[in-house]
Design a protein around this motif. Structure first.
Motif, PDB file in Angstrom:
ATOM      1  N   ALA A 527       7.864  -8.903  -5.337  1.00  0.00           N
ATOM      2  CA  ALA A 527       7.106 -10.012  -4.760  1.00  0.00           C
ATOM      3  C   ALA A 527       7.137  -9.954  -3.236  1.00  0.00           C
ATOM      4  CB  ALA A 527       7.677 -11.345  -5.246  1.00  0.00           C
ATOM      5  N   ASP A 530       4.488  -7.393  -2.161  1.00  0.00           N
ATOM      6  CA  ASP A 530       3.134  -7.928  -2.284  1.00  0.00           C
ATOM      7  C   ASP A 530       2.867  -8.988  -1.218  1.00  0.00           C
ATOM      8  OD1 ASP A 530       2.733  -6.297  -4.481  1.00  0.00           O
ATOM      9  OD2 ASP A 530       3.302  -7.844  -5.934  1.00  0.00           O
ATOM     10  N   GLY A 531       3.858  -9.848  -0.951  1.00  0.00           N
ATOM     11  CA  GLY A 531       3.680 -10.899   0.043  1.00  0.00           C
ATOM     12  C   GLY A 531       3.507 -10.350   1.443  1.00  0.00           C
ATOM     13  N   ARG A 535       0.412 -10.543   3.991  1.00  0.00           N
ATOM     14  CA  ARG A 535       0.641 -11.104   5.343  1.00  0.00           C
ATOM     15  C   ARG A 535       0.004 -10.225   6.413  1.00  0.00           C
ATOM     16  NH1 ARG A 535       1.524 -11.617  10.063  1.00  0.00           N
ATOM     17  NH2 ARG A 535       3.324 -12.526  11.142  1.00  0.00           N
ATOM     18  N   GLY A 543      -1.400 -15.011   4.124  1.00  0.00           N
ATOM     19  CA  GLY A 543      -0.235 -14.361   3.536  1.00  0.00           C
ATOM     20  C   GLY A 543       0.971 -15.257   3.388  1.00  0.00           C
ATOM     21  N   ARG A 546       2.034 -16.889   0.058  1.00  0.00           N
ATOM     22  CA  ARG A 546       2.575 -15.972  -0.940  1.00  0.00           C
ATOM     23  C   ARG A 546       4.031 -15.630  -0.653  1.00  0.00           C
ATOM     24  NH1 ARG A 546      -1.699 -11.345  -2.528  1.00  0.00           N
ATOM     25  NH2 ARG A 546      -0.028 -11.043  -4.036  1.00  0.00           N
ATOM     26  N   LEU A 547       4.442 -15.840   0.594  1.00  0.00           N
ATOM     27  CA  LEU A 547       5.821 -15.509   0.946  1.00  0.00           C
ATOM     28  C   LEU A 547       6.785 -16.670   0.682  1.00  0.00           C
ATOM     29  CD1 LEU A 547       5.183 -13.495   4.224  1.00  0.00           C
ATOM     30  CD2 LEU A 547       6.229 -12.610   2.134  1.00  0.00           C
ATOM     31  N   VAL A 550       8.542 -16.261  -2.513  1.00  0.00           N
ATOM     32  CA  VAL A 550       9.419 -15.087  -2.424  1.00  0.00           C
ATOM     33  C   VAL A 550      10.769 -15.495  -1.850  1.00  0.00           C
ATOM     34  CG1 VAL A 550       9.766 -12.845  -1.315  1.00  0.00           C
ATOM     35  CG2 VAL A 550       7.504 -13.460  -2.202  1.00  0.00           C
TER      36      VAL A 550
END
Length: 920
Positions: A527, A530-531, A535, A543, A546-547, A550
């Motif tokens: 993850a 991907d994050g 970003r 981005g 999505r972080l 994580v």
């Protein structure tokens, strides 16, 4: 074993003897001391050790010596040193006892914590010294195995209130001993050298020949004694037998070889067996000699000639005797000696040494020996000797007949060498691995390891292309490893920063998006990949969301899966800083330090301590941060790993000393040499912070704009705070407004009280009237709910300054007084002075704190011990946490009580200066 022969004379040496006698005096008085004697072979270090041992007749004395052939056997030198004290091992606390027992192969168990071994040794020495002062003597320390050297250097740095002396003698001390008090032992003065030469050469010498000998030996006592041996009076008198000018040790060794050549063949064979078995065990050596058909009396001519002596141990006259014996033998003779020693060594009690002798007795490839070495490499690694595991695997690869198996073992050896901090050996082994047929997976692992070595040496962009190539190879055969390699590549691009080519991060992030799907169940690292890819391809606003999950995943798993937290902290910490997530910064750093201590991740602990120290800085706990920085530096001196300068530079910036700007400039220059563009941006941001503290807003604006010139993970947001303040105070309204817009985008994505607090503060700097007042109050309210006390204090400061400009003096005094008290208490000197100036402008007199104020004058280590005592930890518990002996903890606490003017632990809660702010 050791080389404390009574045959080497001790002439003059007043300076050296005074230093050594002073060490003994301190030990007798209960003060621990360590000293390194350094000097060339034969210069008299062993004679000085013998003198010191003779002067210590009222003490317990334990001794050992490093041996060149033992350098790859983990804890060999340490085990020999502590053998006389091991009857006390059961008195140690259980974790320490178990760690030491596993390290010495006395019992089976998990890989011991290297720090726990160090603490166990310190406790064992302190325990023994309770009965009678203890002197530990280590000769030829340059040949100690790495594990023993690290532990003993660690212990040497922690001797304080224990009646223990530790003396090392070395030709050139290894990096582990750098920073310890050392004493160079030089050659004898001319007068003493002449006297010694006269005692050896008892006939008249030509004055020119005498002067040449004195000049070439440079006062080296052993050279003066050994050089004339084997030469006739005519050769010496005329000088015809003297060798040309060469290094003294080589000439001395040649003299020993001449003496060996004159001995009977069976004597040379016996002495060779002794030279090949560095433990000096006379029973084992005689048993091995018997396997070669040698009688015990065969050694007597060598004893009569003074080359060695046999008592409780076999001791060579000098390490160069052992070296001369071994190097003068033919390969076949050496193999025979090692073969006999292998037969004589008990496979149950000492399997590693038996396998090692078997390996050097082998004439050609031998799968049975190679397999045994491979199996025992695992045992060596469990005992904590990763360097020994690498050596075993390396020799196993050399003896492996099958090319495919040889490549696999060479790859395993390379990985072990890298983990042991031997990158050059690892690269050499990777070349060897590539000579054999490799599977696609093995080929990818070779490429990845080579790239990781580059990344470890320089955290900038040099490793980027090799990492991407390795990731591409692994993508076809191992999705999990491929994704980790892509994550390493992203990290490399992050650290390259402004020194990378334009668009580098986006390019790498796009490549990372081609990585194969990760394994199920999904790992936090997948993850994270991907994050970060999102970003740097879609921008911060897209981005960041999505972080956020994580970070939650890593925080949730930090305690349950410490390996993942340790492996990726170098990236997750930066992401958390980018997201203004003070909770995650705190929990990940705290968990990483705890895990690194528990599992003995010595290579990683300095990094974890650095990030934890930064969290302390944000919390305003500067003394606690300084303590962790000192601990990190002490470990790096032991391990020799790369330096982590982030926390110390952050601490310098917030403390704001006059020298800080120049120090940060120097750090930025060093970062450029290393290829770390992100570190350059950090130094620029920190210099902006310093100049804002001093009210030099134009300089601060310049540094902040340069820092914001590149979007650096975990840097740009902090630099924007400084840019807004500098531009607002410098009347650069356009620059301030532009910076505020960028800051708003970032803080909105973060969404924490820290993020929204600094945003409200920055907006207030550009607002007027009721709007400004409301924003300042919002900022204070939000930051009070965070762990970032330094930004809270600075908000009180700018709010007070604004109130004073609004002629609201009473309100201004309240805010400025709060700011001053907080900043002064933290140790943020430049910001505190700014608050003090503003307070005076309101008409208030600011009283300076006295030197005897509560908490004044505590050292960083005293502060850390005091805080742990305040939490209720006992002296042994504090010692275990900080790797100190309980007696040293007690010594420090007594000084704490004196400085704080208290008499008990119960009073620490009120007396410690950071009691009110210890929320991190």
């Amino acid at each position: 074993m050791g080389t404390l022969s009574a045959r080497t004379p001790l002439l003059n040496r007043h300076r050296e003897r005074a230093e050594l006698d002073g060490l003994l005096g301190d030990v007798r008085a209960g003060r621990g001391r360590a000293l390194v004697l350094r000097g060339e072979a034969g210069v008299g270090k062993s004679a000085l050790l013998r003198h010191t041992v003779g002067q210590a007749s009222d003490m317990q004395v334990v001794r050992t010596a490093g041996t060149e052939s033992e350098m790859e056997l983990a804890f060999a030198g340490l085990h020999l040193l502590l053998t006389p004290l091991l009857d006390r091992i059961e008195k140690l606390p259980v974790p320490q006892r178990d760690a030491l027992a596993v390290a010495f192969g006395l019992r089976e168990g998990d890989a011991p914590d290297r720090f726990m071994i160090g603490l166990a040794v310190l406790t064992l020495l302190a325990e023994a010294a309770e009965e009678r002062a203890l002197l530990c003597v280590v000769d030829d320390a340059q040949w100690l195995d790495q594990s023993s050297a690290q532990v003993l250097a660690f212990v040497a740095r922690r001797l304080l209130a224990e009646p223990v002396g530790l003396i090392f003698a070395a030709r050139e001390p290894g990096r582990q001993f750098h920073g310890l008090v050392d004493l160079e032992v030089r050659g004898l003065a001319r007068k003493d050298a002449q006297a010694l030469l006269r005692s050896v050469v008892r006939f008249p010498l030509d004055e020119r020949i005498r002067d040449r000998i004195l000049a070439e030996t440079n006062g080296n006592p052993l050279a003066l004694m050994e050089l004339p041996r084997g030469l006739s009076p005519a050769q010496l008198a005329g000088g015809f037998g003297l060798v040309e000018a060469r290094a003294v040790p080589a000439r001395v060794e040649e003299g020993f070889r001449r003496r060996l050549a004159a001995l009977p063949a069976e004597t040379r064979s016996f002495v060779l067996v002794a030279a090949a078995e560095p433990t000096g065990d006379p029973v084992l050596i005689r048993r091995a000699a018997g396997h070669l058909g040698l009688a015990g009396s065969a050694v007597e001519p060598a004893e009569s000639d003074g080359l060695l002596e046999i008592g409780a141990w076999v001791r060579f006259r000098h390490p160069l005797v052992r070296s001369a014996v071994y190097s003068a033998a033919s390969p076949a003779e050496r193999r025979a000696a090692h073969g006999a020693l292998a037969e004589a060594t008990d496979p149950a009690s000492d399997p590693e040494r038996r396998a090692w002798h078997r390996a050097y007795a082998a004439l050609e490839s031998d799968e049975s020996v190679a397999g045994e070495l491979e199996r025992l490499a695992g045992r060596a690694q469990v005992r904590g000797g990763i360097a020994a595991a690498a050596a075993f695997l390396r020799r196993a690869a050399e003896l492996t007949p099958d090319p495919a198996a040889r490549g696999a073992r060479a790859l395993a050896a390379a990985q072990a060498a890298f983990d042991a901090g031997a990158p050059d050996m690892a690269l050499e082994l990777l070349v060897s691995a590539e000579l054999g047929p490799l599977t696609e997976l093995q080929s990818g692992r070779v490429a990845w390891l080579r790239a990781q070595i580059i990344l470890a040496r320089k955290r900038g962009g040099d490793a980027l292309e090799p990492l991407l190539e390795a990731a591409g190879r692994l993508a076809r055969v191992d999705a999990a490893r491929a994704r980790e390699a892509f994550l390493d590549a992203l990290g490399s691009a992050v650290f390259a920063g402004r020194l990378g080519r334009p668009g580098l991060l986006r390019t790498v992030a796009e490549a990372a998006r081609t990585a194969p799907a990760g394994p199920l169940p999904a790992r936090p690292a997948d993850a994270l990949l991907d994050g970060l890819a999102a970003r740097f391809t879609e921008g911060f606003g897209e981005g960041a969301p999505r972080l956020r999950p994580v970070l939650e995943a890593f925080r949730r798993e930090a305690r349950r899966s410490p390996d993942d937290n340790m492996r990726w902290l170098w990236l997750t910490y930066l992401v958390a800083a980018d997201m203004w997530d003070d909770r995650t910064l705190h929990e990940l750093a705290e968990s990483a330090v705890q895990a690194a201590r528990e599992v003995g991740a010595l290579h990683f602990l300095p990094q974890a301590l650095t990030y934890r120290a930064a969290v302390h800085v944000y919390a305003g706990q500067f003394d606690a941060a300084a303590t962790l920085v000192e601990e990190s530096d002490a470990i790096l001196k032991v391990t020799g790993n790369s330096y982590f300068g982030f926390a110390v530079n952050l601490l310098r910036a917030w403390r704001g000393g006059a020298e800080a700007p120049a120090q940060l400039e120097a750090a930025a220059e060093a970062a450029g040499a290393w290829g770390e563009g992100r570190a350059i941006s950090l130094c620029l941001y920190m210099n902006a912070l310093v100049h804002n503290a001093y009210g030099r807003y134009q300089d601060a604006l310049d540094y902040a704009e340069r820092a914001c010139g590149h979007d650096d993970l975990g840097v740009t947001g902090f630099a924007l705070i400084e840019l807004v303040e500098a531009a607002a105070y410098g009347k650069e309204t356009e620059a301030a407004a532009a910076a505020l817009r960028r800051l708003e985008d970032r803080t909105a994505a973060g969404g924490t009280d820290w993020a929204l607090g600094v945003l409200a503060r920055s907006k207030a700097l550009l607002a007027d009237g009721e709007a400004a007042d409301s924003l300042y109050r919002e900022a204070i309210e939000r930051l009070q709910r965070s762990r970032v006390a330094v930004y809270l204090a600075r908000t009180h400061l700018v709010y007070g300054e604004w109130l004073r400009r609004q002629n609201r003096r009473l309100d201004a005094r309240e805010q400025l007084r709060t700011a001053y008290d907080m900043l002064d208490n933290f140790g943020a000197a430049a910001f505190a002075q700014r608050a003090q100036r503003e307070l005076r402008a309101t008409g208030e007199t600011v009283r300076k704190r006295t030197a005897g104020a509560p908490g004044g004058g505590l050292t960083a280590q005293e502060g850390q011990i005091a805080r742990l005592a305040r939490e209720g930890l006992s002296n042994p518990e504090i010692g275990a946490r900080l790797f100190l002996s309980p007696r040293t903890v007690e010594y420090h606490l007594s000084k704490v009580f004196t400085k704080l003017a208290i008499t008990s632990r119960q009073q620490l809660a009120e007396a410690l200066p950071d009691a009110a702010h210890d929320r991190a």
